[in-house]
Design a protein around this motif. Structure first.
Motif, short mmCIF file in Angstrom:
data_model
loop_
_atom_site.label_atom_id
_atom_site.label_comp_id
_atom_site.label_asym_id
_atom_site.label_seq_id
_atom_site.Cartn_x
_atom_site.Cartn_y
_atom_site.Cartn_z
N GLY A 64 0.81 -1.21 0.00
CA GLY A 64 0.00 0.00 0.00
C GLY A 64 0.85 1.26 0.00
O GLY A 64 0.52 2.24 -0.70
N ASP A 65 1.93 1.27 0.77
CA ASP A 65 2.83 2.43 0.78
C ASP A 65 3.43 2.67 -0.60
O ASP A 65 3.52 3.82 -1.06
CB ASP A 65 3.96 2.21 1.79
CG ASP A 65 3.47 2.23 3.23
OD1 ASP A 65 2.35 2.71 3.47
OD2 ASP A 65 4.21 1.74 4.11
N ASN A 66 3.87 1.59 -1.25
CA ASN A 66 4.45 1.72 -2.59
C ASN A 66 3.42 2.19 -3.60
O ASN A 66 3.74 2.97 -4.51
CB ASN A 66 5.05 0.39 -3.04
CG ASN A 66 6.44 0.15 -2.49
OD1 ASN A 66 6.86 0.83 -1.55
ND2 ASN A 66 7.16 -0.79 -3.05
N MET A 67 2.18 1.73 -3.44
CA MET A 67 1.13 2.16 -4.36
C MET A 67 0.88 3.67 -4.26
O MET A 67 0.76 4.36 -5.28
CB MET A 67 -0.16 1.39 -4.06
CG MET A 67 -1.29 1.65 -5.05
SD MET A 67 -2.36 3.02 -4.57
CE MET A 67 -3.24 2.28 -3.19
N GLU A 68 0.83 4.17 -3.03
CA GLU A 68 0.62 5.61 -2.85
C GLU A 68 1.78 6.41 -3.42
O GLU A 68 1.58 7.46 -4.06
CB GLU A 68 0.45 5.92 -1.36
CG GLU A 68 -0.83 5.38 -0.73
CD GLU A 68 -2.07 6.01 -1.31
OE1 GLU A 68 -1.98 7.14 -1.83
OE2 GLU A 68 -3.14 5.39 -1.24
N ALA A 69 3.01 5.94 -3.20
CA ALA A 69 4.18 6.63 -3.74
C ALA A 69 4.19 6.58 -5.26
O ALA A 69 4.54 7.56 -5.94
CB ALA A 69 5.46 6.00 -3.18
N TYR A 70 3.79 5.43 -5.82
CA TYR A 70 3.76 5.26 -7.27
C TYR A 70 2.76 6.23 -7.91
O TYR A 70 3.06 6.87 -8.93
CB TYR A 70 3.39 3.82 -7.59
CG TYR A 70 3.29 3.49 -9.05
CD1 TYR A 70 4.41 3.48 -9.87
CD2 TYR A 70 2.05 3.17 -9.62
CE1 TYR A 70 4.32 3.17 -11.22
CE2 TYR A 70 1.95 2.85 -10.96
CZ TYR A 70 3.07 2.85 -11.76
OH TYR A 70 2.98 2.54 -13.11
N LYS A 71 1.57 6.35 -7.31
CA LYS A 71 0.56 7.26 -7.84
C LYS A 71 1.03 8.71 -7.76
O LYS A 71 0.74 9.51 -8.66
CB LYS A 71 -0.74 7.10 -7.05
CG LYS A 71 -1.51 5.83 -7.36
CD LYS A 71 -2.70 5.67 -6.43
CE LYS A 71 -3.68 6.79 -6.58
NZ LYS A 71 -4.87 6.60 -5.70
N ALA A 72 1.77 9.04 -6.69
CA ALA A 72 2.22 10.42 -6.51
C ALA A 72 3.50 10.73 -7.28
O ALA A 72 3.95 11.88 -7.31
CB ALA A 72 2.44 10.70 -5.02
N GLY A 73 4.10 9.71 -7.90
CA GLY A 73 5.35 9.92 -8.63
C GLY A 73 6.56 10.06 -7.73
O GLY A 73 7.60 10.58 -8.15
N HIS A 74 6.46 9.58 -6.49
CA HIS A 74 7.56 9.65 -5.54
C HIS A 74 8.39 8.37 -5.58
O HIS A 74 7.92 7.34 -6.09
CB HIS A 74 7.03 9.85 -4.11
CG HIS A 74 6.28 11.14 -3.94
ND1 HIS A 74 5.34 11.32 -2.95
CD2 HIS A 74 6.34 12.31 -4.63
CE1 HIS A 74 4.84 12.53 -3.05
NE2 HIS A 74 5.44 13.16 -4.06
N PRO A 75 9.61 8.38 -5.05
CA PRO A 75 10.42 7.14 -4.99
C PRO A 75 9.70 6.08 -4.16
O PRO A 75 9.09 6.40 -3.13
CB PRO A 75 11.71 7.61 -4.30
CG PRO A 75 11.78 9.08 -4.56
CD PRO A 75 10.36 9.57 -4.58
N LEU A 76 9.78 4.84 -4.60
CA LEU A 76 9.11 3.75 -3.90
C LEU A 76 9.88 3.42 -2.62
O LEU A 76 11.08 3.17 -2.67
CB LEU A 76 9.03 2.51 -4.80
CG LEU A 76 8.30 2.72 -6.14
CD1 LEU A 76 8.38 1.46 -6.99
CD2 LEU A 76 6.86 3.13 -5.90
N PRO A 77 9.19 3.41 -1.46
CA PRO A 77 9.92 3.26 -0.19
C PRO A 77 10.36 1.84 0.15
O PRO A 77 11.30 1.65 0.91
CB PRO A 77 8.91 3.76 0.85
CG PRO A 77 7.57 3.53 0.22
CD PRO A 77 7.77 3.71 -1.25
N HIS A 78 9.68 0.82 -0.39
CA HIS A 78 9.94 -0.55 0.05
C HIS A 78 10.37 -1.45 -1.10
O HIS A 78 9.86 -1.34 -2.22
CB HIS A 78 8.69 -1.16 0.69
CG HIS A 78 8.13 -0.38 1.83
ND1 HIS A 78 8.78 -0.27 3.05
CD2 HIS A 78 6.99 0.36 1.94
CE1 HIS A 78 8.06 0.48 3.87
NE2 HIS A 78 6.98 0.89 3.22
N ILE A 79 11.30 -2.35 -0.80
CA ILE A 79 11.65 -3.43 -1.72
C ILE A 79 10.80 -4.66 -1.42
O ILE A 79 10.22 -5.27 -2.31
CB ILE A 79 13.14 -3.78 -1.63
CG1 ILE A 79 14.01 -2.62 -2.12
CG2 ILE A 79 13.46 -5.05 -2.42
CD1 ILE A 79 15.50 -2.84 -1.98
N ILE A 80 10.72 -5.00 -0.13
CA ILE A 80 9.98 -6.19 0.28
C ILE A 80 8.50 -5.87 0.38
O ILE A 80 8.07 -5.07 1.22
CB ILE A 80 10.48 -6.72 1.64
CG1 ILE A 80 11.98 -6.99 1.60
CG2 ILE A 80 9.71 -7.96 2.04
CD1 ILE A 80 12.39 -8.08 0.66
#
Length: 443
Positions: free
Chosen positions: A271-287
């Protein structure tokens, strides 16, 4: 190796069996699974909004207007971003079923308690203003999704236990026999529901008294961050995969058992990566959950897709040739029970070795590739775990070929890991078949 198998059979299997039958872990797993179809549906709209096609955004803007992406995100907000809300109902529902209680009633109580634990205000920046103001009377979507998942889990389990305790003590309002069952059940839920709501309400008042904004903040600090650090680290994932393989080696569904504990952590990261992806921000998690499903378990638990390729192309024994042909179609869709139980891998002293090594190698290789920036991190797109190799890597990374290349590298590595062990196994079976044919002709 025989000693290891003896320990596995006599020590680990009984403990793992009890763990697999533990009702709270089962409810946790099954309740979260209830949200998975909606998460996948939301991810479909997320993919459609960010297709990696040159000129796609301009085409959509000209065709559907400047607000096309916002409108396309409506289904994502109503599905993917509701995983916490759905889990609060689903976990309570499944746990009540385990106790033989009314699941719907328990789920509704948990749902209301979860909303009570959540402050109904959202930050809003008016047009032309420099600072945000809080608007009351609005349910924050962030807490309904991955950010509120840990609170949803705790409340789902807690509210059902309170419900069970009160019903067991017979502290309920009973209606006469002539009253319709639906009405009678609603009155049975009255006292347990009141108790749960009062408890959560008091906890919220205490939390706010000490200047803390919500229960979510406390749970995130005490539980979410430490578990996130453990589950989101390289060695945390290695340990989780090791445990999954250990349980499968004993004939138990390792993904279901370990996933019951780890899936909330991995889904929260998704979910964190999805929000970052939508906002165009760097993805916070690898796992994330997709890291395991797409890049580690290629072909299923144990990364057996490379093994299936070996079986189809190089088997000498007749039974392995036939099993390989049967296992290839489901293997393409990440289903490998025909291999695990048909070869078998379970309780097989020789094949257990690569069964451990291959997925752990995938974890390390993929993590290093993503950490170095050679491979795009999972973009928070919850594709079905049955998505075929190469396609899954491409979609999970938001349409980057590096995801497919990473999967291909992992398949080659898995192939090389399994090859020497399989050759020994296949040779033994081939010699057995030859000996049987010789004995049959002599007789």
């Amino acid at each position: 190796m025989n000693r290891f198998m003896t320990i596995l059979e006599n020590t680990i299997m009984p403990v793992a069996g009890k763990l697999a039958a533990q009702r709270h872990l089962q409810a946790l797993r099954d309740g979260i699974i209830l949200a998975m179809p909606m998460i996948i549906i939301g991810s479909i709209f997320l993919i459609l909004g960010y297709l990696p096609i040159p000129g796609y955004a301009d085409f959509m803007a000209k065709t559907f207007g400047d607000q096309w992406l916002t409108k396309l995100s409506y289904p994502t907000d109503a599905t993917f971003n509701m995983m916490g809300l759905i889990a609060s109902f689903g976990i309570a529902y499944r746990l009540a079923e385990k106790y033989g209680l009314d699941g719907i009633t328990s789920g509704v109580i948990s749902l209301c308690a979860f909303l009570l634990a959540t402050p109904f205000n959202v930050p809003f920046t008016p047009e032309g203003a420099k600072t945000a103001v809080e608007v009351g009377g609005a349910i924050p979507v962030a807490y309904m999704g991955s950010k509120g998942l840990f609170v949803a889990i705790l409340i789902g389990l807690f509210s059902t236990e309170v419900y069970r305790f009160i019903v067991k003590k017979n502290i309920v309002i009973k209606m006469p026999d002539g009253v319709p069952p639906a009405v009678s059940k609603s009155f049975v839920a009255l006292i347990p529901g009141l108790a749960v709501i009062l408890i959560i309400w008091v906890i919220r008042l205490i939390v706010e008294h000490f200047g803390i904004s919500s229960i979510h903040d406390i749970v995130g600090l005490v539980l979410g961050k430490p578990l996130g650090l453990l589950g989101g680290s390289l060695w945390g994932m290695v340990i989780a995969v090791f445990l999954i393989q250990l349980l499968w080696s004993a004939g138990l569904h390792g993904n279901n058992i370990v996933g019951g504990v780890m899936s909330p952590i991995w889904l929260a990261a998704t979910g964190d990566n999805m929000e970052a992806y939508k906002a165009g921000h760097p993805l916070p998690h690898i796992i994330t959950q997709q890291f395991l499903d797409v890049f580690v378990n290629i072909g299923g638990s144990g990364a057996t897709f490379g093994l299936v390729i070996i079986m189809v192309m190089w088997s000498k024994s007749l039974q392995m040739k036939q099993l390989g042909r049967l296992a290839m179609p489901p293997g393409v869709f990440m289903i490998n029970e025909p291999i695990i139980f048909g070869m078998p891998v379970v309780m097989n002293a020789l094949m257990i070795i690569p069964f451990f090594l291959a997925p752990i190698a995938n974890v390390i290789l993929t993590y290093v590739g993503m950490d170095l920036g050679l491979v795009v991190k999972p973009a928070g797109i919850a594709i079905p775990w049955t998505t075929p190799p190469l396609i899954g890597g491409y979609l999970a990374t938001g349409g980057h070929i590096s995801g497919s290349i990473m999967q291909l590298i992992n398949i080659v590595v898995d192939f090389l890991i399994y090859l020497p062990f399989y050759k020994m196994w296949d040779k033994g079976l081939y010699n057995q078949e030859k000996g049987f044919e010789t004995t049959k002709k002599a007789s």
